[in-house]
Design a protein around this motif. Structure first.
Motif, PDB file in Angstrom:
ATOM      1  N   GLY A   1       0.814  -1.213   0.000  1.00 40.96           N
ATOM      2  CA  GLY A   1       0.000   0.000   0.000  1.00 40.96           C
ATOM      3  C   GLY A   1       0.846   1.260   0.000  1.00 40.96           C
ATOM      4  N   ASP A   2       1.926   1.249   0.777  1.00 41.60           N
ATOM      5  CA  ASP A   2       2.802   2.423   0.825  1.00 41.60           C
ATOM      6  C   ASP A   2       3.571   2.591  -0.486  1.00 41.60           C
ATOM      7  N   LEU A   3       4.019   1.471  -1.079  1.00 37.09           N
ATOM      8  CA  LEU A   3       4.711   1.558  -2.366  1.00 37.09           C
ATOM      9  C   LEU A   3       3.775   2.079  -3.453  1.00 37.09           C
ATOM     10  N   ALA A   4       2.485   1.741  -3.357  1.00 37.72           N
ATOM     11  CA  ALA A   4       1.511   2.259  -4.318  1.00 37.72           C
ATOM     12  C   ALA A   4       1.201   3.725  -4.062  1.00 37.72           C
ATOM     13  N   THR A   5       1.387   4.192  -2.822  1.00 37.49           N
ATOM     14  CA  THR A   5       1.127   5.589  -2.476  1.00 37.49           C
ATOM     15  C   THR A   5       2.285   6.495  -2.891  1.00 37.49           C
ATOM     16  N   VAL A   6       3.486   5.927  -3.013  1.00 32.90           N
ATOM     17  CA  VAL A   6       4.647   6.697  -3.467  1.00 32.90           C
ATOM     18  C   VAL A   6       4.327   7.327  -4.823  1.00 32.90           C
ATOM     19  N   ALA A   7       4.742   8.565  -5.004  1.00 31.72           N
ATOM     20  CA  ALA A   7       4.521   9.267  -6.274  1.00 31.72           C
ATOM     21  C   ALA A   7       5.679   8.972  -7.232  1.00 31.72           C
ATOM     22  N   TYR A   8       5.369   8.366  -8.384  1.00 38.37           N
ATOM     23  CA  TYR A   8       6.374   8.077  -9.411  1.00 38.37           C
ATOM     24  C   TYR A   8       6.209   9.129 -10.511  1.00 38.37           C
ATOM     25  N   ASN A   9       7.181  10.015 -10.582  1.00 38.13           N
ATOM     26  CA  ASN A   9       7.050  11.219 -11.415  1.00 38.13           C
ATOM     27  C   ASN A   9       7.947  11.166 -12.637  1.00 38.13           C
ATOM     28  N   VAL A  10       7.409  11.633 -13.770  1.00 35.16           N
ATOM     29  CA  VAL A  10       8.161  11.799 -15.005  1.00 35.16           C
ATOM     30  C   VAL A  10       7.852  13.183 -15.562  1.00 35.16           C
ATOM     31  N   SER A  11       8.671  13.621 -16.486  1.00 36.45           N
ATOM     32  CA  SER A  11       8.499  14.970 -17.047  1.00 36.45           C
ATOM     33  C   SER A  11       7.471  15.006 -18.162  1.00 36.45           C
ATOM     34  N   ASN A  12       7.141  13.852 -18.756  1.00 36.11           N
ATOM     35  CA  ASN A  12       6.195  13.799 -19.863  1.00 36.11           C
ATOM     36  C   ASN A  12       4.771  13.665 -19.331  1.00 36.11           C
ATOM     37  N   PRO A  13       3.873  14.611 -19.638  1.00 37.61           N
ATOM     38  CA  PRO A  13       2.502  14.569 -19.091  1.00 37.61           C
ATOM     39  C   PRO A  13       1.722  13.320 -19.491  1.00 37.61           C
ATOM     40  N   ALA A  14       1.859  12.875 -20.739  1.00 35.28           N
ATOM     41  CA  ALA A  14       1.122  11.694 -21.192  1.00 35.28           C
ATOM     42  C   ALA A  14       1.590  10.443 -20.451  1.00 35.28           C
ATOM     43  N   THR A  15       2.890  10.322 -20.277  1.00 29.36           N
ATOM     44  CA  THR A  15       3.432   9.176 -19.542  1.00 29.36           C
ATOM     45  C   THR A  15       3.043   9.245 -18.076  1.00 29.36           C
ATOM     46  N   GLN A  16       2.987  10.459 -17.522  1.00 28.66           N
ATOM     47  CA  GLN A  16       2.582  10.610 -16.130  1.00 28.66           C
ATOM     48  C   GLN A  16       1.137  10.147 -15.939  1.00 28.66           C
ATOM     49  N   ARG A  17       0.273  10.462 -16.872  1.00 27.36           N
ATOM     50  CA  ARG A  17      -1.116  10.009 -16.783  1.00 27.36           C
ATOM     51  C   ARG A  17      -1.195   8.488 -16.845  1.00 27.36           C
ATOM     52  N   LEU A  18      -0.332   7.879 -17.653  1.00 31.67           N
ATOM     53  CA  LEU A  18      -0.318   6.421 -17.754  1.00 31.67           C
ATOM     54  C   LEU A  18       0.135   5.793 -16.444  1.00 31.67           C
ATOM     55  N   ILE A  19       1.168   6.339 -15.829  1.00 32.15           N
ATOM     56  CA  ILE A  19       1.669   5.799 -14.560  1.00 32.15           C
ATOM     57  C   ILE A  19       0.617   5.973 -13.472  1.00 32.15           C
ATOM     58  N   ASP A  20      -0.048   7.108 -13.460  1.00 27.43           N
ATOM     59  CA  ASP A  20      -1.054   7.363 -12.429  1.00 27.43           C
ATOM     60  C   ASP A  20      -2.267   6.453 -12.571  1.00 27.43           C
ATOM     61  N   ASN A  21      -2.617   6.082 -13.811  1.00 25.69           N
ATOM     62  CA  ASN A  21      -3.773   5.218 -14.041  1.00 25.69           C
ATOM     63  C   ASN A  21      -3.484   4.299 -15.223  1.00 25.69           C
ATOM     64  N   PRO A  22      -2.745   3.210 -14.995  1.00 24.91           N
ATOM     65  CA  PRO A  22      -2.246   2.408 -16.111  1.00 24.91           C
ATOM     66  C   PRO A  22      -3.240   1.405 -16.693  1.00 24.91           C
ATOM     67  N   THR A  23      -4.387   1.164 -16.041  1.00 26.48           N
ATOM     68  CA  THR A  23      -5.277   0.104 -16.473  1.00 26.48           C
ATOM     69  C   THR A  23      -6.704   0.607 -16.616  1.00 26.48           C
ATOM     70  N   CYS A  24      -7.487  -0.103 -17.421  1.00 25.22           N
ATOM     71  CA  CYS A  24      -8.895   0.244 -17.589  1.00 25.22           C
ATOM     72  C   CYS A  24      -9.807  -0.664 -16.782  1.00 25.22           C
ATOM     73  N   THR A  25      -9.248  -1.608 -16.046  1.00 26.42           N
ATOM     74  CA  THR A  25     -10.051  -2.552 -15.265  1.00 26.42           C
ATOM     75  C   THR A  25     -10.015  -2.264 -13.775  1.00 26.42           C
ATOM     76  N   SER A  26      -9.266  -1.245 -13.357  1.00 29.94           N
ATOM     77  CA  SER A  26      -9.175  -0.928 -11.932  1.00 29.94           C
ATOM     78  C   SER A  26      -8.677   0.502 -11.799  1.00 29.94           C
ATOM     79  N   ASN A  27      -8.601   0.985 -10.559  1.00 32.11           N
ATOM     80  CA  ASN A  27      -7.993   2.301 -10.348  1.00 32.11           C
ATOM     81  C   ASN A  27      -6.493   2.161 -10.196  1.00 32.11           C
ATOM     82  N   GLY A  28      -5.799   3.278 -10.299  1.00 34.24           N
ATOM     83  CA  GLY A  28      -4.345   3.242 -10.294  1.00 34.24           C
ATOM     84  C   GLY A  28      -3.744   2.666  -9.031  1.00 34.24           C
ATOM     85  N   HIS A  29      -4.274   3.065  -7.861  1.00 35.24           N
ATOM     86  CA  HIS A  29      -3.711   2.585  -6.597  1.00 35.24           C
ATOM     87  C   HIS A  29      -3.902   1.077  -6.455  1.00 35.24           C
TER      88      HIS A  29
END
Length: 382
Positions: free
Chosen positions: A53-81
């Motif tokens: 849970g804590d590793l999922a709460t860590v913020a993984y940041n990139v400079s590219n906005p599109a890639t950041q959106r993918l990391i924040d919510n990578p799947t269509c079957t669940s939420n990002g966390h």
């Protein structure tokens, strides 16, 4: 369809063992414990839940906005966390975890799909130029994909014995402890059942020999009196009742739970004090949090290294959301720097606004200018 490397037609060789086979190889089959069995252990469940849970709460940041959106919510079957917690829980249990990168014809990521280790078979190209994967999907319309490029698979690993190609399950180091805990629980339950078979001893001191029926009658009458009475039990001078106490040997058996809990925390690099508050009580909260921060950093280094390699851009992990969710500790540190004249008041305010601890728009201080104007003025004076 994702883009595949035509060079992947080269011969390849399967590498390593599945993490379940690692366990079977390391320990006797009679003491083998699967992940589902391990999660029935309250200490392991608590630790995996907290760490993932804590590793999922860590913020993984990139400079590219599109890639950041993918990391924040990578799947269509669940939420990002939920996606990341499941992925990291699998990483902690198996020593490795996988996700498939669904990409468009231009190679841009559309979504990522979580894969269980049992769905993945990694192989090494015979010329050593890379890895390929055979994947089995749950979706009937997808089925099996063979010789998938390593660029299309996110593959997180922990400790490895083959140069980082595959990971080792931490549960292999807990096989003996879990077996001892299982046997200890069985023995403790048996000892408790034997020690609590009778709640006490009722002695009749009239000096006469009582037959079995009379002893049973006295026992039943006394038991009924104890069950129905809401006040003190009344005995005459010829009777004495002594409740049985828990034997010291049984108490020692119950203490085994503390020992196995400490061993589990040690394997995962977590302070027992942080896990359940029963460790070194002399350690300060700041010291315990500092130790846990280093533990999280060890795991996030494995995560960011894989993401940076596969995404082709630097991924930075910010662990503050996990260890300081309200930001109070961070604000205290900024406040101390301001008191020691390391930072100006306007700089401290800007930092706290940037991290979201303070709102962007603050009302003007009494007798002063607005927060934005005072900040700009302070920067100009410096």
């Amino acid at each position: 369809m994702p883009i595949f490397n035509t060079a992947l037609n080269k011969p390849s060789t399967s590498i390593g063992l599945s993490w379940e086979d690692q366990l079977r190889e390391a320990i006797d089959p009679e003491t083998y414990v699967s992940a589902s069995e391990a999660l029935k252990n309250s200490d392991i469940y608590s630790l995996i839940t907290q760490l993932s849970g804590d590793l999922a709460t860590v913020a993984y940041n990139v400079s590219n906005p599109a890639t950041q959106r993918l990391i924040d919510n990578p799947t269509c079957t669940s939420n990002g966390h939920a996606f990341w917690q499941s992925t990291f829980a699998q990483l902690l249990l198996a020593g490795e975890s996988f996700a498939y990168r669904w990409r468009d014809f231009n190679g841009r990521d559309r979504r990522w799909e979580y894969l269980r280790p049992s769905q993945v078979s990694p192989k090494l190209l015979n010329d050593g130029s890379g890895l390929i994967y055979d994947l089995i999907f749950d979706e009937p319309d997808v089925g099996t994909k063979l010789n998938v490029s390593q660029n299309d698979v996110i593959h997180f690993r922990l400790l490895s014995k083959n140069g980082g190609m595959t990971g080792i399950s931490p549960l292999t180091a807990l096989a003996s402890e879990l077996d001892i805990k299982k046997r200890s629980n069985t023995l403790t339950r048996h000892a408790l059942a034997q020690s609590t078979a009778a709640p006490g001893v009722l002695s009749v001191k009239n000096g006469a020999l009582l037959d079995g029926k009379l002893r049973a009658s006295l026992s039943n009458d006394f038991a009924k009196q104890m069950a129905s009475s809401k006040g003190p039990i009344v005995l005459d001078d010829l009777q004495e009742y002594k409740p049985l106490e828990l034997k010291a040997d049984v108490s020692k058996l119950l203490a085994q739970a503390d020992w196995t809990g400490s061993q589990i925390a040690k394997v995962y690099g977590v302070s027992n004090s942080y896990l359940n508050g029963t460790g070194d009580q002399q350690s300060s909260i700041e010291m315990i949090v500092g130790q846990y921060s280093r533990t999280l950093r060890r795991y996030t280094n494995s995560i960011t290294s894989e993401l940076t390699t596969k995404l082709g851009m630097q991924v930075v992990a910010d662990i503050r959301p996990a260890i300081d969710p309200n930001g109070d500790d961070y604000a205290d540190k900024i406040g101390n720097l301001t008191k020691n004249n390391v930072l100006g008041a306007n700089q401290a305010q800007a930092i706290l606004q940037e991290c979201g601890y303070l709102p962007e728009s603050l009302p003007a201080m009494e007798g002063g200018e607005s927060s934005g104007n005072s900040r700009n003025q302070g920067n100009h004076q410096q």
